[in-house]
Every structure is written in structure tokens, then in C-alpha cells.
Design an enzyme around this catalytic site. Sequence first.
Site, PDB file in Angstrom:
ATOM      1  N   ILE A   1     -87.228 -29.404  33.941  1.00 48.60           N
ATOM      2  CA  ILE A   1     -86.227 -30.007  34.816  1.00 48.60           C
ATOM      3  C   ILE A   1     -85.159 -30.668  33.952  1.00 48.60           C
ATOM      4  CG2 ILE A   1     -85.842 -31.782  36.585  1.00 48.60           C
ATOM      5  CD1 ILE A   1     -87.335 -29.197  37.525  1.00 48.60           C
TER       6      ILE A   1
ATOM      7  N   GLU B   1     -83.068 -23.300  45.870  1.00 46.42           N
ATOM      8  CA  GLU B   1     -83.531 -22.598  47.063  1.00 46.42           C
ATOM      9  C   GLU B   1     -85.025 -22.747  47.306  1.00 46.42           C
ATOM     10  OE1 GLU B   1     -80.051 -19.309  47.367  1.00 46.42           O
ATOM     11  OE2 GLU B   1     -81.878 -18.612  46.410  1.00 46.42           O
TER      12      GLU B   1
END
Lengths: 754, 315, 168
Positions: free
Chosen positions: A637, A713
Amino acid sequence: MTSVADWAEPNPVTENRSGVIGKGVDRYEGALKVSGTAPYAYDTVAPSPPAIGVLVTASIPRGRVTSVDVAAAEAAPGVQLVWSHLNAPKQAPRGARANPRSQRASNPALASDRVEYFGQTIAFVVADTFENARAAADLVKVEYAPEPAVVDFLASFDQATLPPDEEDVHIGDFPGAYGAAPVTIDETYFSPLQNHVQMEPCATVAWWEGDKVTVHTSIQMVKGGQHALAETLAIPSTDVHLLTRYIGGGFGGKGQPYDDLILSALAARALGRPVKVAYTRQQMFHGTIHRPAVSMRVRLGAEPNGRLTAFAVEAVTHCARAATFTEHAANFSRNLYAAPNRLTGHRLVRMDLPHAGPMRAPGEAPGMLSLECAMDELAEKLGLDPIELRIRNEPDIDPETGKPFSIRQLVRCMTEGAQRFGWERRNPVPGQVRDGRWMVGMGMAAAIRGNFLLPAKAGVRIDADGTITLRQGMTDIGTGTYTILAQITAETMGVPLSQVKVEIGDSDFPPAPGSGGQFGAATAGSAAFEAGMNLRRALTELAVGDPNSPLYGGPAEYVTFENGVIAIENRSETLAALVARAAPDGVYVEGSIAPAADARDYSQHTYGAHFAEVGVNMVTGEVRMRKMFGVFAAGRILNAKTAKSQITGGMIWGVGTALTESNAVDPRFGSFVAQDMAEYLAPVHADIVDLDAMFLDEADDKANPMGIKGVGELGIAGAGAAIANAIYNATGVRLRDYPMTPDKVLAGLMAKGL
Amino acid sequence: MRPFTYERATDAQAAVKAVAENPGARFLAGGTNLLDLMKLEIEAPTHLVDVGRLPFAGIEETDEGGLRIGGAMTNARLAAHPKVRERYPVLTRAILAGASGQLRNKATTAGNLLQRTRCDYFYDTTKPCNKRQPGSGCSALGGPTGYGAIFGASEACIATHTSDMAVAMTALDASVETMTPDGGVRTIKVEALHLLPEATPQVETQLAAGELITAVVLPPPPLGGQAYAKVRDRASYAHGLAMVAVAGGRVAFGAVAHKPWRAAQAEAALAAGASPAEAAAAEMAGADADDRRTHKIALVRRLAAATIEDAGSAR
Amino acid sequence: MRTTITVNGTAQTLDVDPRTTLLDALREHLGLTGSKKGCDHGQCGACTVLVNGVRINSCLSILAMHDGDQVTTIEGLGQPGALHPVQQAFLERDALQCGYCTPGQICSTVGMLQEAADGWASRETADLTAGISLTDAEIRERMSGNICRCSAYPQILAAIRDLAGEPA
């Protein structure tokens, strides 16, 4: 060509010495956005006051325009031009591609008398002010010769065909295995037509200087927009300067050019002054793309122990007659659960509706609403916990391709999520928990979404003051692109964030594919990383080759970059000092990324697990969420803060999908019933209660040099199914028709005598 | 939006006269509904008379022990008023169930009562609508959604009135006071202000051209509890699927008819000692709907029963 | 027609088409493009500004209605380097993504906090006769007139919680 093995080497980002990778730093452009000073397309100040264009749209779904009466509009105050197909400037025919390398073909507006969908642009008015333009647009009178239109999806399955270049995927013997399975599920789920409803309607400001046009527009793909406009106007793409620096939401709906882009450029040329055009909110519903409705049949066959033996997901969906878009709602299921005998595929109905197209997690978003409920249904039939059922069908290798997974932490997402959410509080018997008039239940669902890397470039320069500027033809649609590009550049170059500038959204900059398919961060970010690495090499060469540098003579392989300083052990100088002395005009290099030659040898996805608690009002059938928690595995991340915003935003889209969002087609008129934000119900703040998410530690070294993956998404994938399963657990009412509005829930409650 | 001229009224009687004498003129107060409709050319006034700053924005006690609410008072200030909160909680609850904080800060008492329907086909100007274009037909009838009135609808129109505030005012037996073009003052019960659609759905109230609502008068609060309930698809900022207001023995429904619906049958049943469920059923016996709207009858029946029950247990 | 308003502390006289909304007057005539047009019909909240300290949808007003009014827009609350506490809280909590609804969210927050301080109830207020305690449910309901399609709601709540303190 590179191999994924090359990416396993440590590098400045994976080593993360200054710790800026992963840190939840504030959004790069955040201060501009919170102060209202970030200029979105329609906010652009043109070189001279612009004229205002307003679109006039069709009121039938299919036919011909037989007459356009523009007399009143032309005579109205302030009007500068009125165009229809009768007098619009000539443009290249739709689909034309004079330059074979153009990423998008010609997309003319007002090109013929044909009406292909309700809401299609059929005339265009430009006036000196918005008030005059809007009033004049209402004076354009259009007559039609309507033709029969296919607009009723559920009544048109007999016209469904295989999508182009596509076959069903058969593995093993599905019919045989399904027939022999002791426990089966055969259910059909419906996901409705949805609209993107980006907060910012599509808009463009255009002006010309000689043969060159400048357009400030709202589009997710810089090159796509530039090329489409060039092809449509039949001019070289070098004559189109497209800028899209701040975008008020995209979600896939702004991946392509619309008529604001084309008509503003044409009108600016015709009038010799800047022209700006925005869609009205109402026009956005038909005039831009939507997510099509999908009907999904799921058949599962299992042994009593829960092992799947037969697995079929078949989706029927629709697209515009002239288009080829397919909502691939079954694709995700090919990589999710083990089962030896499988059938997956799609059917497509061509309809006379506006264009269907990609909307946040195309495929997964509607698709997972089916299978993830079917698994819940199967779990109950088997008397298994839904998590346990999924664990029992966890594949060791990709169930269809047989390829190894690059990394797969789905089970950990489920188990970690169960613990943090408090899944053990769930009563597996539905309809048992009450809180006053509310029936309370919990549900879960898995999440999977593919990960992609596309070719991209980036440019980076360092100036004599040490400022490092990353430039890329990339976009930030709210995803955090500006911020992560700054972080990657800072960490790669070993400089503080304050020393980095990011400039994107400009067709003059090195191209990146833009924002979509959650490929943005990995693709644009990897190119930025490679550009940074090239700048390190260039600066290393500069230092070790400069007799005035303390690093003179090297060795180059020992050069480090930290805290804005280039060093070889205790010999060092600041980057600013080096550049000011040795390259006072600055140093500019580019870098590029492309998929590795062997990237396709791995099955590569992002994963997650959703947990939801809902209350169902026993009197009214209203469903309100009470709590939602998601655990996700999506590579390294880059920014804890913006990544979490992305993933929870996706989850909230799942809440909307489950409870409120849909648009109905009125079969009598071929138009959508909801045409504004009072009728199309995106979630509001009060809908979202106690929602949180976390990421598992992960680095996917098969993904790209930084081991990152997309998060834009993944959050929506499966989220709605978790809510649907919670509604069942609360009530014992199994609904398979999204969204689960009070009318449907109440009918279910009443059918159970409640 | 068609061109119009604008004037700010400083005198109520002059404003009434200006609108009465000019068929193209409309009153403008908060503007939250009128400007919305003007942008779509559903309304196309040629002259606007802004009555927003006339001295009708206050609230005062009546001799009868009720309250007189100025027609130009904003919905937000009305809902927040201590006397309303204390004595007419059903009204505060109803107002706060509607729209958004921003809209309530702008919308007025009179304007709220006179808001037009949210029917999708009224708003979609490409479709026939008898209310928008008399004689063109009703597109909502036979439409694909479950929208529409279940009381008092006609072949010409199944639109519903979606004000929350008006439902509470109906249950509170409120009246409007108007200024008429001839200089008179008229008092009309809120429940009689709006008309059923019959063959002329474009005629929505019994107000004459230029007649201005200057106040809403609430009688003293009825004995018994008050309660308000609203069902909607979204948790907030959405038009109601059904609303129920209860004040003492009085019951009114919203979003079920062309007007705020006073549930007289339910009231009669309650007066005769019926249970909440029996009273709700008594009213719903008079409801009528096609297949797409039958669920709404059940929804209103259940909601009414529950809300009557809640009012009974309220103070 | 001529209208005089005070915007962010500066008196402005505009002579514009009577059809000009307050939103378009701010954006097109005064160059204050921070207030956004998301729906132009009062259905999204992106155009929220403060008029005489009260939050309204500037798209559903015509300029002429505001003669003599005091208007505060997002630009008037604070600028980079000198952000308003609400702007700063939104930045720190990442209470925005695309940023298009953000000016409206922030102006709405300022107005909402004042409404709560003034004791105005909301649909979530249990006791209408008691004072207001800004619970999470209260904040969510009061901010529901501002749609954020990116769905930054949890972060918006966190930002407002930072400002409002813990509920009483």
C-alpha cells in the site's frame, strides 16, 4: 524484455528507507481542493471570455430526425450559432482512425439524422451567456420519424447472442457433474442498470490559437481524449493540447470523449473565441455511459462436505446496438473457487438504449452479487458456515488456467475479518435477532478483482534548486494519483516530499493510460519509479564524472540517495548543489514500464472479504446498515490514508448497489425513469454507518517493481452480496433482485407471514 | 429558463395585485421548487414577485391557544421553534424528515404547501403529462415503477403530493390564511387547500390567481400523543414512499394522494375504540391501486398502525 | 438588473440577467469557482454557500433575491496556508477524493455546526425539548444534503468529529 524475476530485486521503493511509502500523508492537492481553488474543467479561465454551448437531446430511442426548426433559437437573444446534423461542421466518420496508432477513433457529434438512443445529442446552441444558451436550446423544435426500438431487456433474451470473439468456457463435464451432485443450487440473480453519477458533469472549455486547439476537459484518459478529438476533427494529434488536471469523479464513466469535447472545439473554431460546454445533470444519465443490467444464473453442485464438483455462472447483459461493450459478469468466477467441472460465459442483447460501458469494477461489481449469494445459499443448505464453505473450496492453483497465483490471501482476509468484525456473534439461523421493530442479521462475501499493468511513461526533472518535478499524461480522478506519484518520486530519489512536484493531466507530458480498471497506481506509479531510477543513474553519472564533486571518480555502484543528499559513504553533496553546479539547466529523463514477458504465467488478483450487519424494519421493509468491515489484500500500500479512502468508497458503492441504486427503463419510451439525483439514489451520509476497512501486509513481487496493486475497484466487488446475505440472515427472506428496496423486502416479509 | 422580470415586493397587497393582474406572474419566496421547475421550463413565468421579505416570517400565539406561522418563515426556523418543538412535535418531526438542511433553510411554509409533485413524468418534459400539458395524457399510469397515488387518483393523474410538513399540518387540523386579490382575508383548512386531480390535475389548489398564503394557523395541540413516520428508499434526503402523521385522534397520510390525505376512516375507527391495526385497515379499505402499487397499500397500512401505536405511547 | 451583495467581506454590485442564479453569479461573474455545479437542482449540495451565516443551495436562488445579503463561499473560509479549521480537518482526515463536492461539504459543515450550536434539532434528535448532542447519527443526518459520490463519508464524519468534540 523484463521478467517478473527482475522485479524481485530490492529497490528504493521496496526498501523504503525514508518510510514515505505506505505513509498516510495528506493528499498532494488537498489544500487546493478544500479551499475551492483546484480548477476543474469548467472552472478554467480562458484567454478571453467564452461563449456557452448547450446540448439539445433526442426524445425518442430510435429513428430519424425529419426536421429541425432552429428559427426561434437563432433569433433568440445572444445566440451565436445553432447546429444540427444539417449544418454541423464536417467531421471524420465515426470509427475512422487516420492515424493507426490513435488510442481512440473519430467520435463525431451531430453526424447524421439517425437517432440511436434517447438523449443523443441532436442539436447544439451557443450563446453569449449560459442563461441565453439554455433558453435558446429549449426553442429548438425537432420532428422525428420513430422506428421500433428494442428497449426491454428482460423481454428480449431471445435476441441474446455470444459477445464478439468470445466462447463459453467449458472445463470437465459440468452437466454430468451437476446432475450427479448430491447438493445443488440453481438460482438467477438480477443486477439493475446503474449510472455513474459523478459529482462533476462532463465539461470542456476549448479555444484555438492558429491551427492548434487547447481543451480543458474532464476525462480519465488523456491520450484517448486527445486522439479522439484529433481523429474527429481530422487534424494531427499534435495540434490538440488536452488538459485534465482535476476531475470531479470518473468511475469509468469518463473514460471516453463525449460531445462536450467535440462540440466545444468545433464551435470555438467556428466562432473564433473560446467556448465552454457542460452536460446538465439530466443529460448525464442518457448522454454518457451506464452499467448495464445483468441477469445471472448460478448453478452449484457440491458434495455433502461442501466441496464443489460442478460450477456454472452464466450472465446475460446488454449493450447499445452499435457498440461492442460486454459487462463480463462471469469472468471473476473463473479464478475464485476450485471445482473440477465448470461452465462460464456471457450472452449479449443489442438494444436501442444509450451506451453501456465500464463502471467501477465492470464485471465483478454485478457479477459477485450473484455467486457470493449463491455460496451463502449453498452454505446454509449444507449446514456450513459461509467462511468454512469458501475455505473448503480454496484452490491451490488457478481453477481454470492451472497457473500459480502470484499471491493469494483470500482465506486470511476472511479469517482476519471474521475476528475483527465479530462474526461469531452471528446466529446462523435466520430471523432470530430482534432490536425493537428491527430484525438484525449479518452476512459476508468474498472479493476478488484482477490486477493489471499497462505500458506507460513518465518524465522527471531536477532543477538547480533541487526541486524534482514528475510529469506524466496521467489523471487523478480522486484516486490519489498526485499523492502516490509524489511519494514514489520522493522515495526513489531519496528526497523529502516537500521537494517534489507532480504535474499530470496534460497531453504534452509522457503518456500513461489514465485511470481505470484499478491499473492506475501500478501503471503510472511504476513508470514514475522507472523515471526516478533513470534520474538516479543520470545524477550518479553526473556526480562521479564531475571533478568538482566530492563523489568524483565513484565508484558509481556505491552511490546512495537520502535526505536530498547524494553520497558515497562519507563523501556527499546535496542534489541541489550538484545540479546547480554541474547541470544548471536541470536534468530531465524519462522512464517507462511495460508488462513483463512472463507476467501472464501467474494468476494475479486482489482479494478481500466483506462483513456486514443490517437492520430490517419489520413494519416497512426498510433496510439500514449497522456496521460493515472489510479486509483486503492488494499488494504493497503506497498511502495508508488515500488507499483506505478508495477501498471504503468502493464498499459504500456496494451498499448503494445492494439497497438503493438502480435505474429502470420505461419500455414505452425507451428512456430511463430516473434522470436526476433526487430519483437516482446514490447513498447519502446517513446511509453509511460504522464502516471501516483494513489492508493485510502484502507485496506482490510478480506485479511490478514496487509490488503494488490496485485498490480502486476491489472495494465494491462482493460488497453488495454481503449486505444481501445479511438481509437474509436478519429475516429469512432471500432476495435475488437488486437493489433490495422496501417494496421487495416487505413483500418477502409478508410472504413469510411477518 | 425563459426570460422574466423580477420585483421585490415591499407591500403585500400590491404584490397580490401584481400577480392577480398578470397571468404570467408568480410569487417567489424560497424558490427551491419554483426555480427547479423553471430551469426545466415546467414553469415559465414572465414575471416574479419576490415575497420572501414581506413581514410574514414570524410566529405568534393565537388567542385560541394555537400558533400563527408566517407564510414566509423558513422550514428550518419553524422546525426549530421552541413552541413548535414543545407543543407540535409532529410538525417538527415532519419538517425534519424532508429535504436537506440547506433546502429547509430556504424553503418557506407557504412554498412548502404549494410545492408541486415529484412525479418522474411531470419532470421529464419529453413525456405526456396532464398536469404539465393538459390533455396530453398521464405517463405515470402504467409506468414501470410502483409510483403513484392510492387514494383519489384519476385516469388523468396519479401524481402524489410529497410534502412532509403538510401531512403533519393536516393531522393538526391547521388552516391557511390568505390575502385575496380583492383585499380580503380567507381561511382554508390545509386538508381542503389541495384538490384531487379528477380531470384537471393542473389545478392543484383552491387558491385564486394572486391569492397569497400569509400564514398557517395551528389550533391548540390536540389531546394525546403525536408521532410522524416516513418510509423512503434512502436513509435521508429522499422523497417519501409513504408518510403518516398522528396527532391525538387525528391521522393523515402523505405521498398517497394528490393532496395530503386525512385518514378520516381511521380516525372514526379510533374514536369508536378500534385498535391501531383496525383503524389503519379501515382507512386502507378505501385505497385503490393497480398491480404495481398494491405493495403500497400494505406499506401504508402497516406504517399507519405502527405510527398510531407510537403516538399512543408518546406523551 | 443591479444587485449588491457582500461576498467574502467585499461588497459587489452586479448588473446581470435576472435569470442568473447565485451560483452562476459567483462562478461566472465574480470568478469564485470554488462553489460547484453538480446538479443545478438542489439535489447534491455541491453548490452550498453561507448566506448571512446560513447554509443554502446557491443553485436554487437567483442573485436578485440576495440584494444586501452577506455571502461566504469556500474561498472566503480560508486559503492554502491559512485554512479554516474545517478545511484543515477535511485535509487531515482525507475527507475528500475527487474534491468536487468538497467545497459544499465544508460550507455545509460550518453552517451545520452553527445550527447545532443554536440548538436546532434534526431527525435524529430523540428529545426535541432537550439540547443537542452531536452524536455520529446526528452528524450523518445533518450532512445528508451533501452527496459525495466518491463516498468519503466515514472520513467526513471523522473530520467533523475532530471539530465537534465527543458527544455530550
